[in-house]
Motif scaffolding. Sequence first.
Motif, mmCIF file in Angstrom:
data_model
loop_
_atom_site.group_PDB
_atom_site.id
_atom_site.type_symbol
_atom_site.label_atom_id
_atom_site.label_comp_id
_atom_site.label_asym_id
_atom_site.label_seq_id
_atom_site.Cartn_x
_atom_site.Cartn_y
_atom_site.Cartn_z
ATOM 1 N N PHE A 178 62.177 42.268 38.974
ATOM 2 C CA PHE A 178 61.061 41.512 39.545
ATOM 3 C C PHE A 178 60.030 42.482 40.114
ATOM 4 N N LEU A 179 60.501 43.569 40.745
ATOM 5 C CA LEU A 179 59.605 44.562 41.321
ATOM 6 C C LEU A 179 58.899 45.361 40.235
ATOM 7 N N TYR A 180 59.621 45.715 39.173
ATOM 8 C CA TYR A 180 59.007 46.430 38.059
ATOM 9 C C TYR A 180 57.850 45.623 37.468
ATOM 10 N N GLU A 181 58.109 44.334 37.265
ATOM 11 C CA GLU A 181 57.062 43.500 36.668
ATOM 12 C C GLU A 181 55.906 43.283 37.635
ATOM 13 N N SER A 182 56.200 43.167 38.914
ATOM 14 C CA SER A 182 55.138 42.995 39.903
ATOM 15 C C SER A 182 54.202 44.201 39.907
ATOM 16 N N LEU A 183 54.780 45.391 39.917
ATOM 17 C CA LEU A 183 53.973 46.612 39.912
ATOM 18 C C LEU A 183 53.219 46.760 38.596
ATOM 19 N N TRP A 184 53.872 46.384 37.492
ATOM 20 C CA TRP A 184 53.208 46.464 36.193
ATOM 21 C C TRP A 184 51.994 45.544 36.144
ATOM 22 N N CYS A 185 52.122 44.339 36.687
ATOM 23 C CA CYS A 185 51.004 43.385 36.697
ATOM 24 C C CYS A 185 49.824 43.915 37.514
ATOM 25 N N ILE A 186 50.117 44.588 38.622
ATOM 26 C CA ILE A 186 49.036 45.191 39.412
ATOM 27 C C ILE A 186 48.331 46.255 38.582
ATOM 28 N N GLY A 187 49.107 47.061 37.857
ATOM 29 C CA GLY A 187 48.513 48.067 36.986
ATOM 30 C C GLY A 187 47.645 47.448 35.895
ATOM 31 N N VAL A 188 48.099 46.332 35.319
ATOM 32 C CA VAL A 188 47.325 45.643 34.287
ATOM 33 C C VAL A 188 46.013 45.120 34.870
ATOM 34 N N ALA A 189 46.059 44.561 36.071
ATOM 35 C CA ALA A 189 44.845 44.054 36.713
ATOM 36 C C ALA A 189 43.839 45.172 36.921
ATOM 37 N N VAL A 190 44.314 46.323 37.404
ATOM 38 C CA VAL A 190 43.423 47.472 37.621
ATOM 39 C C VAL A 190 42.844 47.950 36.293
ATOM 40 N N LEU A 191 43.662 47.967 35.240
ATOM 41 C CA LEU A 191 43.189 48.372 33.917
ATOM 42 C C LEU A 191 42.069 47.460 33.427
ATOM 43 N N VAL A 192 42.253 46.158 33.568
ATOM 44 C CA VAL A 192 41.247 45.201 33.102
ATOM 45 C C VAL A 192 39.947 45.363 33.894
ATOM 46 N N ILE A 193 40.062 45.542 35.202
ATOM 47 C CA ILE A 193 38.865 45.717 36.033
ATOM 48 C C ILE A 193 38.104 46.969 35.604
#
Length: 315
Positions: A178-193
Amino acid sequence: MDLAYIPSPSSGAIHLGPLPLRGYALCIIIGVFVAVWYGNKRWIARGGKAGTVADIAVWAVPFGLVGGRLYHVVTDYQLYFSEGKNWVDAFKIWEGGLGIWGAISLGAVGAWIGCRRRGIPLPAYADALAPGIAFAQAIGRWGNWFNQELYGKPTDLPWALKISEGTNREAGLYHPTFLYESLWCIGVAVLVIWADRRFKLGHGRAFALYVAGYCAGRGWIEYMRVDEAHEVLGLRLNVWTAIVVFVLAVAYMVISARLRPGREEVVEPDAKPEGALASADAEGDAEGDAEGDADPKPESPAESPSSPTPTEAPK
């Protein structure tokens, strides 16, 4: 002796006095608010009106919740419809069980309805909302921590997740997927921005980048999980889904960039794009100056060279 690990909550509910609040539901609610709030900021920056994102979310969120639950129940039907199970549990969404694939798919249908009612292009709305959705997923994954579910394989790493004995689970230390995916999603959001600012993504390409980025991470994270799941050719169903959706998202970005390069200039028909007012004022000033140069102020009789001065007598 384990010197370091991530503890799990003893209960999946937070008690506010006599009122119990499910941790899973709380994370979902907070995630939705973050997605709408940040999506609204991006929509306004693109030239849209404040409040439009929330108005469309009234359609998208309920559809997304229903879609997410349907996907989970259909793909894990044995949890609710096999012998000894109670089918009523399929409606207990607060106990966990939302499939992101169904949530995004049916949520997009609700967003399409809301956009159509407002005369707004769905791809532009999706682009504005994309990083907010990733942030919402990062928050929502902590609901799995409250429920002690969807963890990975056993591990002795310092950040291992401690799981207590319970229904369909054994006590031990596991990978905190759950933590791995949470951190990955934050990284994806930053990438898109970043990519959106750098390349001015439009026509749904920012949303497609979010989808591709999420699927890339979901594939390897899903492979680590140990909860029961249907398998096809030795791979979990969600791994195959991530692969297929990833390919479709990348194909959309490539084809869309060729057919419709650039970004939409107008995202909401009855709202002026960002900077339009300033441009209109500047054009108005320029037109005024041009008119002044073309039509000079007429001279008074006293200033006219052909008029007699007051001391001269007319001949």
